[in-house]
Design a protein around this motif. Structure first.
Motif, PDB file in Angstrom:
ATOM      1  N   TRP A   1     -12.541  -3.188  -6.861  1.00 26.46           N
ATOM      2  CA  TRP A   1     -13.468  -3.652  -7.891  1.00 26.46           C
ATOM      3  C   TRP A   1     -13.232  -5.133  -8.170  1.00 26.46           C
ATOM      4  CZ3 TRP A   1     -11.408   1.169 -10.621  1.00 26.46           C
ATOM      5  CH2 TRP A   1     -12.178   2.288 -10.271  1.00 26.46           C
ATOM      6  N   ASP A   2     -14.316  -5.865  -8.308  1.00 24.50           N
ATOM      7  CA  ASP A   2     -14.240  -7.295  -8.556  1.00 24.50           C
ATOM      8  C   ASP A   2     -14.216  -7.544 -10.061  1.00 24.50           C
ATOM      9  OD1 ASP A   2     -14.215 -10.033  -8.167  1.00 24.50           O
ATOM     10  OD2 ASP A   2     -16.385 -10.194  -7.929  1.00 24.50           O
ATOM     11  N   ALA A   3     -13.049  -7.292 -10.658  1.00 21.92           N
ATOM     12  CA  ALA A   3     -12.903  -7.423 -12.110  1.00 21.92           C
ATOM     13  C   ALA A   3     -11.420  -7.537 -12.440  1.00 21.92           C
ATOM     14  CB  ALA A   3     -13.503  -6.207 -12.817  1.00 21.92           C
ATOM     15  N   PRO A   4     -11.075  -8.130 -13.593  1.00 21.16           N
ATOM     16  CA  PRO A   4      -9.670  -8.186 -13.991  1.00 21.16           C
ATOM     17  C   PRO A   4      -9.044  -6.792 -13.964  1.00 21.16           C
ATOM     18  CG  PRO A   4     -10.989  -9.554 -15.444  1.00 21.16           C
ATOM     19  CD  PRO A   4     -11.964  -8.796 -14.586  1.00 21.16           C
ATOM     20  N   SER A   5      -7.891  -6.689 -13.315  1.00 18.26           N
ATOM     21  CA  SER A   5      -7.288  -5.375 -13.076  1.00 18.26           C
ATOM     22  C   SER A   5      -5.777  -5.473 -12.961  1.00 18.26           C
ATOM     23  CB  SER A   5      -7.812  -4.758 -11.769  1.00 18.26           C
ATOM     24  OG  SER A   5      -9.210  -4.649 -11.733  1.00 18.26           O
ATOM     25  N   VAL A   6      -5.165  -4.320 -13.121  1.00 24.51           N
ATOM     26  CA  VAL A   6      -3.766  -4.114 -12.753  1.00 24.51           C
ATOM     27  C   VAL A   6      -3.749  -3.347 -11.438  1.00 24.51           C
ATOM     28  CG1 VAL A   6      -1.684  -2.800 -13.304  1.00 24.51           C
ATOM     29  CG2 VAL A   6      -2.804  -4.152 -15.077  1.00 24.51           C
ATOM     30  N   LEU A   7      -2.968  -3.850 -10.484  1.00 26.55           N
ATOM     31  CA  LEU A   7      -2.692  -3.124  -9.249  1.00 26.55           C
ATOM     32  C   LEU A   7      -1.263  -2.604  -9.357  1.00 26.55           C
ATOM     33  CD1 LEU A   7      -4.149  -5.666  -6.634  1.00 26.55           C
ATOM     34  CD2 LEU A   7      -5.368  -3.976  -8.044  1.00 26.55           C
ATOM     35  N   GLU A   8      -1.094  -1.307  -9.206  1.00 29.93           N
ATOM     36  CA  GLU A   8       0.187  -0.682  -9.545  1.00 29.93           C
ATOM     37  C   GLU A   8       0.667   0.192  -8.391  1.00 29.93           C
ATOM     38  OE1 GLU A   8       0.774   0.935 -13.706  1.00 29.93           O
ATOM     39  OE2 GLU A   8       0.685   2.810 -12.581  1.00 29.93           O
ATOM     40  N   ASN A   9       1.953   0.098  -8.076  1.00 28.95           N
ATOM     41  CA  ASN A   9       2.532   0.929  -7.031  1.00 28.95           C
ATOM     42  C   ASN A   9       2.254   2.402  -7.302  1.00 28.95           C
ATOM     43  OD1 ASN A   9       3.599  -1.052  -5.408  1.00 28.95           O
ATOM     44  ND2 ASN A   9       5.696  -0.857  -6.165  1.00 28.95           N
ATOM     45  N   LEU A  10       1.882   3.125  -6.269  1.00 30.87           N
ATOM     46  CA  LEU A  10       1.628   4.561  -6.390  1.00 30.87           C
ATOM     47  C   LEU A  10       2.961   5.302  -6.454  1.00 30.87           C
ATOM     48  CD1 LEU A  10      -0.893   6.440  -6.402  1.00 30.87           C
ATOM     49  CD2 LEU A  10      -0.497   6.799  -3.971  1.00 30.87           C
ATOM     50  N   VAL A  11       3.118   6.123  -7.475  1.00 29.53           N
ATOM     51  CA  VAL A  11       4.356   6.888  -7.655  1.00 29.53           C
ATOM     52  C   VAL A  11       4.243   8.211  -6.895  1.00 29.53           C
ATOM     53  CG1 VAL A  11       5.822   8.068  -9.357  1.00 29.53           C
ATOM     54  CG2 VAL A  11       4.791   5.849  -9.905  1.00 29.53           C
ATOM     55  N   ASP A  12       5.326   8.587  -6.217  1.00 30.33           N
ATOM     56  CA  ASP A  12       5.389   9.886  -5.544  1.00 30.33           C
ATOM     57  C   ASP A  12       5.715  10.929  -6.614  1.00 30.33           C
ATOM     58  OD1 ASP A  12       5.400  11.814  -3.610  1.00 30.33           O
ATOM     59  OD2 ASP A  12       7.301  11.206  -2.693  1.00 30.33           O
ATOM     60  N   ILE A  13       4.675  11.536  -7.176  1.00 26.27           N
ATOM     61  CA  ILE A  13       4.808  12.301  -8.418  1.00 26.27           C
ATOM     62  C   ILE A  13       5.300  13.730  -8.174  1.00 26.27           C
ATOM     63  CG2 ILE A  13       3.550  13.234 -10.401  1.00 26.27           C
ATOM     64  CD1 ILE A  13       1.586  10.876 -10.084  1.00 26.27           C
ATOM     65  N   GLU A  14       6.323  14.083  -8.933  1.00 30.58           N
ATOM     66  CA  GLU A  14       6.778  15.471  -8.995  1.00 30.58           C
ATOM     67  C   GLU A  14       6.057  16.206 -10.126  1.00 30.58           C
ATOM     68  OE1 GLU A  14       8.876  18.938  -8.142  1.00 30.58           O
ATOM     69  OE2 GLU A  14       8.898  17.076  -6.988  1.00 30.58           O
ATOM     70  N   LYS A  15       6.003  15.565 -11.300  1.00 30.10           N
ATOM     71  CA  LYS A  15       5.305  16.139 -12.458  1.00 30.10           C
ATOM     72  C   LYS A  15       4.691  15.023 -13.290  1.00 30.10           C
ATOM     73  CE  LYS A  15       8.105  20.302 -13.345  1.00 30.10           C
ATOM     74  NZ  LYS A  15       8.953  21.015 -14.342  1.00 30.10           N
TER      75      LYS A  15
ATOM     76  N   PHE B   1       0.853  -1.195   0.000  1.00 25.69           N
ATOM     77  CA  PHE B   1       0.000   0.000   0.000  1.00 25.69           C
ATOM     78  C   PHE B   1       0.890   1.247   0.000  1.00 25.69           C
ATOM     79  CE2 PHE B   1      -2.447  -3.346   2.113  1.00 25.69           C
ATOM     80  CZ  PHE B   1      -3.650  -3.284   1.436  1.00 25.69           C
ATOM     81  N   PRO B   2       0.390   2.372  -0.545  1.00 28.01           N
ATOM     82  CA  PRO B   2      -0.836   2.496  -1.345  1.00 28.01           C
ATOM     83  C   PRO B   2      -0.592   2.026  -2.782  1.00 28.01           C
ATOM     84  CG  PRO B   2       0.249   4.626  -1.195  1.00 28.01           C
ATOM     85  CD  PRO B   2       1.090   3.668  -0.393  1.00 28.01           C
ATOM     86  N   PHE B   3      -1.693   1.638  -3.461  1.00 26.51           N
ATOM     87  CA  PHE B   3      -1.579   1.252  -4.863  1.00 26.51           C
ATOM     88  C   PHE B   3      -2.767   1.767  -5.659  1.00 26.51           C
ATOM     89  CE2 PHE B   3      -3.624  -2.490  -2.847  1.00 26.51           C
ATOM     90  CZ  PHE B   3      -4.749  -2.643  -3.648  1.00 26.51           C
ATOM     91  N   VAL B   4      -2.618   1.743  -6.977  1.00 27.23           N
ATOM     92  CA  VAL B   4      -3.668   2.179  -7.895  1.00 27.23           C
ATOM     93  C   VAL B   4      -4.276   0.939  -8.540  1.00 27.23           C
ATOM     94  CG1 VAL B   4      -4.198   3.547  -9.950  1.00 27.23           C
ATOM     95  CG2 VAL B   4      -2.406   4.301  -8.387  1.00 27.23           C
ATOM     96  N   GLN B   5      -5.604   0.864  -8.560  1.00 28.65           N
ATOM     97  CA  GLN B   5      -6.284  -0.194  -9.307  1.00 28.65           C
ATOM     98  C   GLN B   5      -6.745   0.370 -10.637  1.00 28.65           C
ATOM     99  OE1 GLN B   5      -9.967  -1.799  -7.706  1.00 28.65           O
ATOM    100  NE2 GLN B   5      -9.830  -3.636  -8.974  1.00 28.65           N
ATOM    101  N   LYS B   6      -6.358  -0.306 -11.731  1.00 26.79           N
ATOM    102  CA  LYS B   6      -6.798   0.077 -13.071  1.00 26.79           C
ATOM    103  C   LYS B   6      -7.546  -1.101 -13.674  1.00 26.79           C
ATOM    104  CE  LYS B   6      -2.805   3.088 -13.996  1.00 26.79           C
ATOM    105  NZ  LYS B   6      -1.653   3.337 -14.900  1.00 26.79           N
ATOM    106  N   LEU B   7      -8.816  -0.909 -14.006  1.00 31.32           N
ATOM    107  CA  LEU B   7      -9.569  -1.967 -14.670  1.00 31.32           C
ATOM    108  C   LEU B   7      -8.899  -2.337 -15.990  1.00 31.32           C
ATOM    109  CD1 LEU B   7     -13.282  -0.877 -14.091  1.00 31.32           C
ATOM    110  CD2 LEU B   7     -11.989  -2.626 -12.863  1.00 31.32           C
ATOM    111  N   ASN B   8      -8.921  -3.613 -16.317  1.00 32.37           N
ATOM    112  CA  ASN B   8      -8.218  -4.089 -17.506  1.00 32.37           C
ATOM    113  C   ASN B   8      -8.741  -3.449 -18.778  1.00 32.37           C
ATOM    114  OD1 ASN B   8      -6.384  -5.790 -18.974  1.00 32.37           O
ATOM    115  ND2 ASN B   8      -8.093  -7.133 -19.483  1.00 32.37           N
ATOM    116  N   THR B   9     -10.051  -3.272 -18.885  1.00 26.54           N
ATOM    117  CA  THR B   9     -10.633  -2.687 -20.099  1.00 26.54           C
ATOM    118  C   THR B   9     -11.673  -1.627 -19.747  1.00 26.54           C
ATOM    119  OG1 THR B   9     -12.343  -4.406 -20.206  1.00 26.54           O
ATOM    120  CG2 THR B   9     -10.324  -4.805 -21.462  1.00 26.54           C
TER     121      THR B   9
END
Length: 370
Positions: free
Chosen positions: A159-173, A130-138
């Protein structure tokens, strides 16, 4: 040439507007009879997700392309097999339209992208931190199909669906690169733009070109672009969305295989726009000069909260009085909260001047309903 486009939204509209100075016929397939392209093209109302409709639409065209990636790639594959030129090719559209395949593509070709986990349902064990971002596959677009899971108690919202779970980036820009390749293998990149998002809508608010980044960061972006174009192995115009983290590392967020919102300022900010460039890709012409003379930026016009119905642009006349300011509306009759209805481009002498102008314009104009 007969140029067929799957999708009739504002991206297609601005492409056709740019290309009207040449001698070609544009054909559009879109489910909405009053889409942005309907009145400026040879329009067919139909489903671009239906394999047979895509085949029927494209079989007599010289080239078929997209302005939205959520289309029937099976139909495009049949057209390719029939000898119809499809740009970009069906392989890279297939990869990009599924977030899982897209992430695996970056991993396979050593393109830096945040660490991830693939799940098929919410019942699976979550091993990413944690934390992470969930992105639905389609199906996700314009901030939809994406959510942040901050801590364990938030897993109930997964969400109960095919997904990518992705590390949250500490964004500068947040950055974007628009890059084009024609059939002859010529490649050109627009100057890198900086994207400033609306935190409530998760939509692009402003973009600014060129961004101010160090030489080593530009070098990272150049390397990413080179790897991506080689791996994609397709002519086309692509928008590579990037994160710059607080440690100076550049990561690919995702890629769009088409014209993109983050390139709109190129209409007045560059010698030629992304729309001119994409037209040249479709025609296999020499790529255009895309140098920029100074700073340019863009403000999205989106529907205000609590307003739905026939659109009204409040304050637009005040904006039209301003110097170095250019209004682009999308011929959408109905507004609703968060819907992209147009954009405004601005030219400036510095990043600071540009931001001041964009902020002032945002306070002047509102998209409401009658």
């Amino acid at each position: 040439m007969k140029i067929g486009i799957l999708g009739g939204g504002q991206l297609g509209r601005m492409l056709i507007q740019e290309a009207l100075k040449y001698d070609d016929e544009f054909y559009i397939l879109d489910p909405s009879a009053n889409c942005s392209c309907a009145n400026i093209s040879y329009f067919t109302q139909g489903n671009f997700n239906n394999k047979q409709e895509v085949i029927d639409f494209g079989k007599d065209k010289d080239v078929v392309s997209i302005e939205i990636e959520h289309v029937s790639v099976e139909g495009l594959q049949v057209l390719e097999n029939k000898g119809v030129k499809v740009i970009p090719n069906s392989r890279i559209i297939t990869i990009i339209q599924q977030k899982i395949l897209q992430k695996q593509f970056y991993e396979e070709f050593d393109i830096p992208s945040p660490a991830f986990q693939v799940i098929q349902s919410s019942d699976e064990e979550i091993v990413i931190g944690f934390p992470f971002v969930q992105k639905l596959n389609t199906g996700g677009y314009d901030g939809k199909g994406v959510q942040i899971i901050k801590e364990e108690k938030d897993l109930v919202n997964l969400w109960d669906a095919p997904s990518v779970l992705e590390n949250l980036v500490d964004i500068e820009k947040e950055l974007s690169l628009i890059i084009a390749k024609n059939e002859q293998g010529e490649i050109k990149s627009f100057p890198v733009t900086e994207m400033v998002a609306d935190p409530q809508l998760n939509l692009l608010d402003f973009n600014i070109s060129p961004t101010q980044i160090a030489e080593d960061i530009q070098k990272q972006i150049d390397q990413i672009a080179e790897k991506f174009m080689k791996a994609a192995n397709s002519e086309g115009l692509f928008a590579i969305e990037l994160f710059l983290d607080k440690n100076g590392k550049v990561w690919v967020n995702e890629t769009a295989p088409r014209l993109h919102n983050s390139g709109h300022q190129s209409q007045e900010g560059n010698a030629n726009s992304q729309f001119e460039q994409f037209y040249r890709v479709l025609k296999n012409l020499p790529l255009a000069d895309i140098s920029s003379a100074g700073f340019s930026g863009m403000l999205n016009l989106v529907g205000e909260e609590n307003f739905s119905g026939k659109v009204k642009y409040k304050g637009l006349e005040e904006v039209l009085k301003l110097p170095n300011t250019y209004v682009h509306l999308y011929a959408k009759e109905e507004t609703k909260p968060g819907r992209k209805m147009g954009h405004i481009n601005v030219l400036g002498n510095s990043r600071e001047e540009l931001l001041d102008q964009l902020i002032a314009i945002k306070s002047l104009v509102k998209v409401i309903s009658e």
